[in-house]
Each structure stands twice: as structure tokens, then as C-alpha cells.
Write a protein that holds these residues in place. Structure first.
Motif, PDB file in Angstrom:
ATOM      1  N   ARG A 106       0.839  -1.185   0.000  1.00  0.00           N
ATOM      2  CA  ARG A 106       0.000   0.000   0.000  1.00  0.00           C
ATOM      3  C   ARG A 106       0.880   1.243   0.000  1.00  0.00           C
ATOM      4  O   ARG A 106       1.939   1.259   0.614  1.00  0.00           O
ATOM      5  CB  ARG A 106      -0.880  -0.010   1.264  1.00  0.00           C
ATOM      6  N   VAL A 133      -1.514   7.702   1.670  1.00  0.00           N
ATOM      7  CA  VAL A 133      -2.965   7.902   1.731  1.00  0.00           C
ATOM      8  C   VAL A 133      -3.494   8.580   0.467  1.00  0.00           C
ATOM      9  O   VAL A 133      -4.467   8.123  -0.140  1.00  0.00           O
ATOM     10  CB  VAL A 133      -3.332   8.779   2.958  1.00  0.00           C
ATOM     11  N   TRP A 134      -2.827   9.659   0.039  1.00  0.00           N
ATOM     12  CA  TRP A 134      -3.401  10.466  -1.043  1.00  0.00           C
ATOM     13  C   TRP A 134      -3.211   9.816  -2.399  1.00  0.00           C
ATOM     14  O   TRP A 134      -4.088   9.895  -3.255  1.00  0.00           O
ATOM     15  CB  TRP A 134      -2.839  11.875  -0.987  1.00  0.00           C
ATOM     16  N   GLU A 162      -3.141   6.596  -2.798  1.00  0.00           N
ATOM     17  CA  GLU A 162      -4.160   5.537  -2.782  1.00  0.00           C
ATOM     18  C   GLU A 162      -5.548   6.115  -3.042  1.00  0.00           C
ATOM     19  O   GLU A 162      -6.380   5.489  -3.705  1.00  0.00           O
ATOM     20  CB  GLU A 162      -4.151   4.809  -1.427  1.00  0.00           C
ATOM     21  N   ALA A 163      -5.795   7.301  -2.517  1.00  0.00           N
ATOM     22  CA  ALA A 163      -7.105   7.922  -2.705  1.00  0.00           C
ATOM     23  C   ALA A 163      -7.375   8.172  -4.184  1.00  0.00           C
ATOM     24  O   ALA A 163      -8.467   7.892  -4.690  1.00  0.00           O
ATOM     25  CB  ALA A 163      -7.172   9.244  -1.923  1.00  0.00           C
ATOM     26  N   VAL A 164      -6.376   8.683  -4.897  1.00  0.00           N
ATOM     27  CA  VAL A 164      -6.547   8.925  -6.337  1.00  0.00           C
ATOM     28  C   VAL A 164      -6.726   7.600  -7.062  1.00  0.00           C
ATOM     29  O   VAL A 164      -7.586   7.446  -7.934  1.00  0.00           O
ATOM     30  CB  VAL A 164      -5.336   9.693  -6.915  1.00  0.00           C
ATOM     31  N   ALA A 213      -7.953   4.835  -5.956  1.00  0.00           N
ATOM     32  CA  ALA A 213      -9.241   4.216  -5.681  1.00  0.00           C
ATOM     33  C   ALA A 213     -10.347   4.803  -6.552  1.00  0.00           C
ATOM     34  O   ALA A 213     -11.386   4.183  -6.757  1.00  0.00           O
ATOM     35  CB  ALA A 213      -9.593   4.393  -4.202  1.00  0.00           C
ATOM     36  N   GLU A 214     -10.135   6.017  -7.069  1.00  0.00           N
ATOM     37  CA  GLU A 214     -11.160   6.659  -7.902  1.00  0.00           C
ATOM     38  C   GLU A 214     -11.012   6.306  -9.374  1.00  0.00           C
ATOM     39  O   GLU A 214     -11.821   6.710 -10.199  1.00  0.00           O
ATOM     40  CB  GLU A 214     -11.083   8.187  -7.746  1.00  0.00           C
ATOM     41  N   TRP A 236      -6.788  11.364 -15.229  1.00  0.00           N
ATOM     42  CA  TRP A 236      -6.889  11.126 -13.788  1.00  0.00           C
ATOM     43  C   TRP A 236      -5.579  10.527 -13.266  1.00  0.00           C
ATOM     44  O   TRP A 236      -5.043  10.956 -12.239  1.00  0.00           O
ATOM     45  CB  TRP A 236      -8.069  10.195 -13.488  1.00  0.00           C
ATOM     46  N   ALA A 237      -5.050   9.545 -13.995  1.00  0.00           N
ATOM     47  CA  ALA A 237      -3.812   8.884 -13.565  1.00  0.00           C
ATOM     48  C   ALA A 237      -2.635   9.860 -13.616  1.00  0.00           C
ATOM     49  O   ALA A 237      -1.777   9.850 -12.734  1.00  0.00           O
ATOM     50  CB  ALA A 237      -3.538   7.667 -14.444  1.00  0.00           C
ATOM     51  N   GLY A 244      -2.687  11.893 -10.735  1.00  0.00           N
ATOM     52  CA  GLY A 244      -2.345  11.035  -9.604  1.00  0.00           C
ATOM     53  C   GLY A 244      -0.842  10.893  -9.423  1.00  0.00           C
ATOM     54  O   GLY A 244      -0.338  10.857  -8.299  1.00  0.00           O
ATOM     55  N   VAL A 296       0.223  13.960  -7.669  1.00  0.00           N
ATOM     56  CA  VAL A 296      -0.200  13.938  -6.263  1.00  0.00           C
ATOM     57  C   VAL A 296       0.721  13.021  -5.461  1.00  0.00           C
ATOM     58  O   VAL A 296       1.209  13.379  -4.387  1.00  0.00           O
ATOM     59  CB  VAL A 296      -1.662  13.442  -6.146  1.00  0.00           C
ATOM     60  N   TYR A 356     -13.581  11.891  -7.206  1.00  0.00           N
ATOM     61  CA  TYR A 356     -13.940  11.939  -8.617  1.00  0.00           C
ATOM     62  C   TYR A 356     -15.110  12.878  -8.874  1.00  0.00           C
ATOM     63  O   TYR A 356     -15.093  13.687  -9.794  1.00  0.00           O
ATOM     64  CB  TYR A 356     -14.269  10.539  -9.131  1.00  0.00           C
ATOM     65  N   SER A 361      -7.289  15.872 -11.315  1.00  0.00           N
ATOM     66  CA  SER A 361      -6.895  15.245 -10.060  1.00  0.00           C
ATOM     67  C   SER A 361      -5.638  15.889  -9.484  1.00  0.00           C
ATOM     68  O   SER A 361      -5.517  16.051  -8.274  1.00  0.00           O
ATOM     69  CB  SER A 361      -6.671  13.749 -10.268  1.00  0.00           C
ATOM     70  N   TYR A 399      -6.473  17.225  -5.649  1.00  0.00           N
ATOM     71  CA  TYR A 399      -5.984  16.520  -4.456  1.00  0.00           C
ATOM     72  C   TYR A 399      -5.026  17.344  -3.608  1.00  0.00           C
ATOM     73  O   TYR A 399      -5.115  17.298  -2.375  1.00  0.00           O
ATOM     74  CB  TYR A 399      -5.426  15.152  -4.836  1.00  0.00           C
ATOM     75  N   MET A 452      -5.521  17.847   0.228  1.00  0.00           N
ATOM     76  CA  MET A 452      -4.450  17.550   1.184  1.00  0.00           C
ATOM     77  C   MET A 452      -4.248  18.722   2.135  1.00  0.00           C
ATOM     78  O   MET A 452      -4.141  18.544   3.353  1.00  0.00           O
ATOM     79  CB  MET A 452      -3.126  17.286   0.425  1.00  0.00           C
ATOM     80  N   TRP A 465     -11.778   6.372   4.974  1.00  0.00           N
ATOM     81  CA  TRP A 465     -11.837   5.316   3.971  1.00  0.00           C
ATOM     82  C   TRP A 465     -13.178   4.619   4.091  1.00  0.00           C
ATOM     83  O   TRP A 465     -13.547   4.179   5.168  1.00  0.00           O
ATOM     84  CB  TRP A 465     -10.698   4.309   4.174  1.00  0.00           C
ATOM     85  N   PRO A 494     -12.441  -1.079  -5.062  1.00  0.00           N
ATOM     86  CA  PRO A 494     -11.539  -0.630  -3.993  1.00  0.00           C
ATOM     87  C   PRO A 494     -12.271   0.194  -2.938  1.00  0.00           C
ATOM     88  O   PRO A 494     -13.340   0.747  -3.204  1.00  0.00           O
ATOM     89  CB  PRO A 494     -10.535   0.248  -4.751  1.00  0.00           C
ATOM     90  N   ALA A 495     -11.711   0.242  -1.721  1.00  0.00           N
ATOM     91  CA  ALA A 495     -12.206   1.170  -0.705  1.00  0.00           C
ATOM     92  C   ALA A 495     -11.944   2.580  -1.208  1.00  0.00           C
ATOM     93  O   ALA A 495     -10.926   2.836  -1.848  1.00  0.00           O
ATOM     94  CB  ALA A 495     -11.471   0.931   0.600  1.00  0.00           C
ATOM     95  N   ARG A 496     -12.887   3.503  -0.957  1.00  0.00           N
ATOM     96  CA  ARG A 496     -12.720   4.858  -1.482  1.00  0.00           C
ATOM     97  C   ARG A 496     -12.529   5.857  -0.357  1.00  0.00           C
ATOM     98  O   ARG A 496     -13.054   5.697   0.734  1.00  0.00           O
ATOM     99  CB  ARG A 496     -13.933   5.235  -2.337  1.00  0.00           C
ATOM    100  N   HIS A 497     -11.755   6.878  -0.677  1.00  0.00           N
ATOM    101  CA  HIS A 497     -11.456   7.924   0.280  1.00  0.00           C
ATOM    102  C   HIS A 497     -12.543   8.992   0.141  1.00  0.00           C
ATOM    103  O   HIS A 497     -12.839   9.421  -0.972  1.00  0.00           O
ATOM    104  CB  HIS A 497     -10.079   8.534  -0.059  1.00  0.00           C
ATOM    105  N   TYR A 508     -14.578  12.670   1.782  1.00  0.00           N
ATOM    106  CA  TYR A 508     -14.256  13.932   2.471  1.00  0.00           C
ATOM    107  C   TYR A 508     -15.519  14.694   2.843  1.00  0.00           C
ATOM    108  O   TYR A 508     -16.511  14.657   2.110  1.00  0.00           O
ATOM    109  CB  TYR A 508     -13.412  14.836   1.564  1.00  0.00           C
TER     110      TYR A 508
END
Lengths: 244, 107
Positions: A34, A37-38, A40-42, A44-45, A58-59, A62, A65, B29, B39, B43, B47, B59, B68-71, B73
Motif C-alpha cells: 500500500r 494515503v493520497w 491511494e485515494a486517487v 481508488a477513484e 486522472w492517472a 495522480g 499527487v 472523482y 486530479s 488533491y 491535502m 476510507w 476498492p475502498a474509497r477515500h 471527504y
């Protein structure tokens, strides 16, 4: 393992999307289970992106980020940009103008420049007093070719000569004509009544053999020998203004 | 002139999107779609706001297997106050800016 038979909303997707996700995953996790955090957050979307283009954009964001999160450089770039472009439109205009002038100066210094030619060595094509546009970068990428007109360093002297021999070429002169590797050289740029006198020579590695088009009065490789390629300061692109 | 923190147009658009439904958990998203921010712009703002305690993040477990688990806010109470203040400031400042062209016409 995800199979292709699953629904389009599965973790599969097009090749483009899978590549984008793979690159981002690698950047975020760098081999670990893993990442930050950030990042991984991008990541996950990624599944939310509807088109390939969106997924790529998006990538790409990412990656940025994730880099920022990892290096902790929370905003050197952003701070500089914010400071430069964050003001009112007058300041923004001023910053853009200064950057453009700076860019133009850099280009003029290192990419394209105009030099004054003081010598008669390249007559009749380039006459003493002409100004020529000189490419200082392109010739390093494409390499020099026979027939190129080059400027000999130091830059600014405007001393121009023509490349007539490349490394490995055998040059000789017979009956007032130049021969390259046994065949008469095609030299349409010479004045009609030009005769060329020279000693037979083999051009060594990393060197070029230079002659002025004005064969009678040019001081060139016949006197100074073949010139090292790294002494070439630029290649003449075109004449920009003629002598008065 | 020193700049007020969290007053860039990008940050303001994020605050506005979050303030629309302050109690709902929002995903990156949809915020990106709503604000028009890529993005890479969105982000870093999230942050910073989180670091400043204006935003809380959690999460959320996957809605379906294989996802996946999503973050997610949402604004903290401090964040809500900040968003209201900054957006009000923006509206105050943008009003005279809109009046200016009309004055030029009057000349």
C-alpha cells in the motif's frame, strides 16, 4: 484474478485504462502493498473515470499527487506558480512578458541566432556584409551533411565555410574539380568559372573537411586541415539580409 | 499585498462544492467533475485543507466485491465556517469587478 466475462464496471477495462492504472499503482505503491494515503485515494477513484481519456488524465494527476505526497514538497512548484501568476491581470501580463523576453533571449543565444558575415569566403552565395540565420542546436541532432554551410567557432565571428567531406571521405582535386570518394562532387553553389586546387586527403573520424565557395581566396581546410566537429558553432539556415 | 490563504479560485470552487451539502461524504472523482479540476489540482487542495483541519477524510469500505475502498471527504465545522467566510468575501469582491465594464461604457 478478474476475467473478461465480468461486467464493464469490473476492475478490468480497456488496455489503455489498465496501463494507466498499472503505471499509477506502481508510482503510488512502489512495490509495497500500500502506498501513501493520497496516492491511494486517487488510485481508488480510477474506476470512476468513464472514458480512456479521462482515465489517463486522472492517472496523470495522480502521479503528481503521489510525487508531492512522497517528497513532501508541498508546493515549491505550486508556490512559484502561485506567486508568478496569482496576482492581478497586470502582474500576470508583466510576468508573461518577462518570461517571453527571457525565452526569446535564450532562443537567440542557444537555438537560433543571426550573425554578421564579415568575410568573402562563401561568395557568391553569402557575401561579405550579409547577415545569416544560424541554427545552433538542430545540426547536433541531425548531424552535418555534405553541402551544409557552417559557422566556425567562436560564435559571433560569422566565419562561414561549406562542409565538403565527412569522416571517412577521401577527397582529391583533378583538373580544377573536387572529387569525393573517386566521383566528381556536385557543387551547384560555385560560381561558373571556379577552379578548386587541393591536396588529396582522407577525413579523420570526428572531423569535417571545409572549403569556402570562394575557392581562390578562402582560408579553409586546405590550409588549416580538417576541423573537429565540436568546433562547429552552428549551421547556416538562410540569409536574412543582404550586404548594402 | 499578502494573499489570503485558501482564497484561490480553485480552492474556492472546492469549498463551494463541499459546502453545497456539508453533511454528505464526498468522493474525489465527483468533486473533480463538479469543480472542473484535474486530479493533480484537486488533491493537493484536499491535502492542504485536511492538514489544516478544515476537512475530515475517511476510507469507506467497498460497495461491491472487487471494488476498492474509497477515500471520502467532508468539511469540519471549522471548514464550514471557513468556506462561508471565503465565499462571502469572493462575492463581495466580484461585485465591483462586474460593475467596471459598465463604467467604461458610460465614459
Amino acid at each position: 484474478m478478474v476475467t473478461a466475462s465480468e461486467t464493464p464496471t469490473s476492475v478490468s477495462g480497456s488496455v489503455v485504462r489498465r496501463c494507466a492504472r498499472a503505471i499509477l499503482t506502481r508510482a503510488v505503491r512502489r512495490g509495497a502493498a500500500r502506498g501513501g494515503v493520497w496516492g491511494e485515494a486517487v488510485l481508488a477513484e480510477m474506476e470512476e473515470a468513464r472514458t480512456d481519456v479521462e482515465a489517463i488524465r486522472w492517472a496523470a494527476g495522480g502521479l503528481w499527487v503521489s510525487w508531492r505526497e512522497r517528497t513532501g514538497r508541498v508546493g515549491i512548484v505550486a508556490a512559484v506558480f502561485g506567486w508568478l501568476f496569482g496576482g492581478g491581470w497586470i502582474r500576470r501580463l508583466a510576468v508573461v512578458a518577462v518570461l517571453l523576453v527571457g525565452l526569446a533571449l535564450l532562443i537567440h543565444q542557444f537555438v537560433l541566432t543571426v550573425v554578421y558575415v564579415p568575410s568573402v569566403t562563401m561568395e557568391p552565395g553569402v557575401r561579405a556584409g550579409d547577415r545569416v540565420l544560424v541554427d545552433r542546436v538542430g545540426f547536433r541532432l541531425t548531424g552535418l551533411d555534405v553541402g551544409d554551410t557552417i559557422v566556425v567557432s567562436p560564435m559571433g565571428s560569422g566565419y562561414t565555410l561549406r562542409v565538403v567531406g565527412l569522416p571517412g571521405d577521401e577527397l582529391a582535386c583533378r583538373d580544377g574539380k573536387l572529387f569525393r570518394n573517386g566521383s566528381p562532387a556536385n557543387e551547384p553553389y560555385l560560381a561558373a568559372d571556379t577552379t578548386t586546387e587541393c591536396q588529396a586527403v582522407a577525413v579523420p573520424d570526428g572531423h569535417v573537411y571545409l572549403l569556402g565557395d570562394n575557392r581562390a581566396s578562402a582560408r579553409d581546410s586546405r590550409v588549416d586541415g580538417p576541423m573537429a566537429e565540436d568546433k562547429v558553432a552552428g549551421r547556416v539556415v538562410t540569409r536574412v539580409s543582404a550586404a548594402d | 499585498m499578502p494573499r489570503t490563504p485558501n482564497s484561490s479560485p480553485q480552492t474556492l470552487s472546492v469549498l463551494a462544492a463541499l459546502l453545497a451539502e456539508p453533511s454528505r461524504w464526498r468522493h474525489g472523482y465527483e468533486l473533480s467533475k463538479e469543480t472542473g479540476l484535474a486530479s493533480g489540482s484537486l488533491y493537493p487542495i484536499l491535502m492542504r485543507l485536511t492538514q489544516q483541519g478544515m476537512l475530515e477524510a475517511e476510507w469507506q469500505s467497498p460497495v461491491a466485491p472487487g471494488r476498492p475502498a474509497r477515500h471520502a471527504y467532508r468539511l469540519t465545522s471549522g471548514g464550514v465556517a471557513l468556506a462561508r467566510t471565503r465565499l462571502a468575501e469572493r462575492d463581495r469582491h466580484s461585485a465591483p469587478a462586474q460593475a467596471r465594464p459598465a463604467m467604461r461604457v458610460a465614459w
